[in-house]
Write an enzyme that holds these catalytic residues in place. Structure first.
Site, PDB file in Angstrom:
ATOM      1  N   CYS A   2      50.341  32.903  40.517  1.00 28.54           N
ATOM      2  CA  CYS A   2      50.276  31.631  39.809  1.00 28.54           C
ATOM      3  C   CYS A   2      49.089  31.622  38.854  1.00 28.54           C
ATOM      4  O   CYS A   2      48.205  32.465  38.923  1.00 28.54           O
ATOM      5  CB  CYS A   2      50.063  30.490  40.783  1.00 28.54           C
ATOM      6  SG  CYS A   2      51.103  30.607  42.229  1.00 28.54           S
ATOM      7  N   LYS A 598      51.289  39.999  36.432  1.00 28.33           N
ATOM      8  CA  LYS A 598      50.213  40.790  35.839  1.00 28.33           C
ATOM      9  C   LYS A 598      49.278  41.391  36.886  1.00 28.33           C
ATOM     10  O   LYS A 598      48.845  42.526  36.749  1.00 28.33           O
ATOM     11  CB  LYS A 598      49.429  39.918  34.846  1.00 28.33           C
ATOM     12  CG  LYS A 598      48.352  40.664  34.077  1.00 28.33           C
ATOM     13  CD  LYS A 598      48.941  41.747  33.183  1.00 28.33           C
ATOM     14  CE  LYS A 598      47.886  42.603  32.516  1.00 28.33           C
ATOM     15  NZ  LYS A 598      48.415  43.906  32.100  1.00 28.33           N
TER      16      LYS A 598
END
Ligand code: F6R
Length: 601
Positions: A2, A598
């Protein structure tokens, strides 16, 4: 994974938070939400899907708040599981994983709390509520003390307007500071439009933020000063700069990022290297080096092994970070574990680092993100200074990592009297031309695209390299599979004969990475064998071989280099472009490949 953003100050909170979230979209894109206090209450708006859906839900609503919290999330496909979530007057966003979620939830259920969502986050929200006795920061402090796992949380309470509480352990959280307020966020790009000055919270820290003040408490509850770091990145660096995707923008940045990695570290003509970060390292007694990393950073480590063995004559091992804690190893302070991580937040690498420290080794972290957990917890840290890497597929971070390790290898070699300044100056002479050679490749990128167009419909691919290009074969294959979803494997070329050659045919192509390196001739012979067996072959050669290379179906060329290591930096750029254009040709969402995020936290 998140991304979170909280703002408190003089600005419009909704605009500031939405803008911040838009810079974190690469972290997650299945839902987003925002909460802003309104009078005695709080307005919470959440939307499933991309951030645009949240913007749509907000459109037409004039919300004049000067504080609030927002969240963008991966893997939340229902509004109820999106953040922020609420327990009466407490509202919270969270990035991380609550490992003892079940145990805490059972206790809260017994205490009469009702759960609206399936998220572990809701446990923290109710826990804070259950511990609240009129002081939000104390309640957050007490609640997170009960949490096992990773968290970065931002909490507000309608009972204490004008207070934002931020806390972290093992998940990233930094606080941007400006004259008229504070922005707390998981990553720097979210705050760059506001400030370049950041406070990086240590593991276990909690910050109580008001519009005009910030107080930080460490994990013992003691008030503590954390220094402010100035980040040089400008907003444009974090934007796409007119390119279609961050991946291609970041590929193009490499001529500059390579120089940024070198800046302040070398005097090229004198062959001198300055690594003040390692001044305490007892180089003479170093017996062993172990690299620990994941994915692309692991591939950079494989290059690091070759660089260090060649230039410093120290035995090197390379371990996948997630495997390392399970090894029975006797280490001591004469072992240096080098943990490489672009984000510095990859859990597997952090766990490996802690295991290395527990086993008695010293740890050097090589990170790109300034203030990352890995850098903070290690014995030594060196930053690669490649700037924000937004594309999930790592490109510029890889070349900066490889270059940083080359510098470390030469620095170690010089101190151990294995490599002298004259040799280093020769290497630097060639290194200084690498950016312009990369530019030459980028100017010819249409040639790579034309070849990629011929191969993009393949279902499988094998990449082959030898010695210095063997890690590039692995990296090229990873780039292709993660961006285009073509199944690809990388192998040291010699392994082809030990099995994989059975797969080669016209539909299963091979990419040979055979630029001008010492072992080039031996790759040529394997290439010829693959071709003779009916394989479809594309190859990367050096310019000098343009008229004299073994027969293949398609050839790509990189500029000639004097020092063979430099060919590595050029060959990987071709592999990056090839993957990019295959993915582009297939219409993939290149910056947000499916199922990936990522940093794997
Ligand atoms: C591939 C990629 C991943 C990361 C890996 C480690 O393009 O980006 O394989 O390299 O997840 O991430 P860091 O370097 O942040 O530890």
């Amino acid at each position: 994974m998140c991304g979170i953003v909280g703002y408190i100050g003089e600005r419009n909170a909704v605009d500031t938070i939405i803008n911040g979230l838009s810079h974190l979209e690469y972290k997650g894109y299945d839902s987003a939400g925002i909460a802003v206090p309104q009078g005695a209450g709080v307005t919470i708006i959440r939307a499933v899907g991309k951030l645009d859906n949240l913007k749509e839900a907000l459109s037409g609503k004039e919300i004049a708040a000067t504080m609030g919290i927002g969240h963008i999330r991966w893997q939340a496909h229902t509004e109820v599981n999106a953040h922020p979530n609420r327990s009466d007057h407490i509202v919270l966003v969270h990035d991380g994983i609550v490992e003892n979620y079940k145990e805490l939830k059972d206790k809260l259920l017994n205490a009469g709390y009702q759960f609206q969502s399936d998220t572990d986050t809701e446990v923290i929200t109710h826990l804070i509520h259950s511990m609240y006795k009129g002081d939000l920061s104390k309640a957050v402090y007490d609640a997170v003390a009960k949490v096992k796992g990773a968290y970065a949380v931002l909490a507000i309470s309608t009972k204490e307007p004008e207070k934002l509480v931020a806390a972290r352990r093992s998940s990233p959280l930094i606080i941007g500071v400006e004259e008229g307020g504070y922005i707390a966020t998981s990553d720097i790009p979210a705050a760059l439009e506001i400030t370049r000055d950041f406070i990086s919270l240590d593991d276990g820290d909690l910050a109580l933020i008001t519009p005009k003040n910030i107080t930080i408490y460490d994990n013992t509850g003691k008030s503590i000063q954390r220094s402010t770091i100035h980040i040089d990145w400008d907003e444009e660096m974090a934007e796409r700069d007119g390119f279609d995707d961050f991946m291609i923008k970041e590929i193009h940045e490499q001529p500059r990022t390579i120089m940024d990695t070198l800046r302040g570290k070398i005097i090229p003509d004198e062959g001198r290297i300055f690594l003040g970060e390692l001044q305490e390292l007892d180089v003479a007694n170093l017996e062993r080096i172990i690299f620990l990393a994941c994915g692309t950073s692991w591939h950079a480590s494989l290059l690091g092994k070759q660089f260090i063995e060649r230039y410093a004559h120290i035995p090197v091992e390379v371990d996948i970070a997630s495997e390392f804690p399970y090894r029975d190893l006797q280490l001591n302070k004469n072992t240096l574990c080098i943990c490489i991580s672009q984000s510095g937040e990859t859990t597997d690498t952090k766990v490996a680092m802690r295991s290395a420290l527990d086993k008695g080794a010293q740890v050097l972290a090589i990170c790109n993100v300034v203030g990352a957990s890995l850098a903070k917890e290690s014995t030594y840290a060196i930053y690669t200074h490649a700037g924000p890497e937004i594309s999930i597929a790592s490109t510029k971070a890889f070349t900066s990592q490889a270059l940083t390790i080359l510098l470390i290898a030469l620095w170690l070699g010089e101190r151990r009297k294995v490599t002298d300044n004259k040799q280093i100056a020769e290497i630097f002479k060639d290194l200084m031309i690498v950016p312009e050679r990369i530019n030459a490749i980028l100017e010819q990128k249409e040639a790579v695209k034309a070849v990629a167009d011929q191969y993009k419909d393949s279902k499988n691919f094998v990449y082959l390299g030898r010695n210095l290009t063997a890690p590039i074969a692995l990296e090229g294959a990873l780039k292709l599979k993660e961006t285009s979803y073509i199944h690809a494997e990388g192998y040291p070329a010699g392994e082809l004969r030990h099995g994989p050659i059975a797969l080669l045919d016209k539909t299963f192509p091979a990419m040979f990475l055979a630029p001008g390196i010492k072992v080039q001739e031996s790759i040529f012979s394997i290439l010829q064998e693959a071709k003779a067996k009916g394989g479809r072959v594309v190859a990367v050669f050096s310019e000098k071989d343009r008229d004299n290379h073994p027969e293949c179906d398609h050839a790509l060329f990189v500029p000639d280099c004097e020092v063979e290591e430099m060919a590595v930096f050029l060959t990987v750029v071709v592999a990056q472009l090839f993957a990019y254009y295959c993915a582009k040709g297939l219409g993939r969402d290149i910056d947000k490949p499916r199922n990936l995020s990522k940093a794997v936290i």
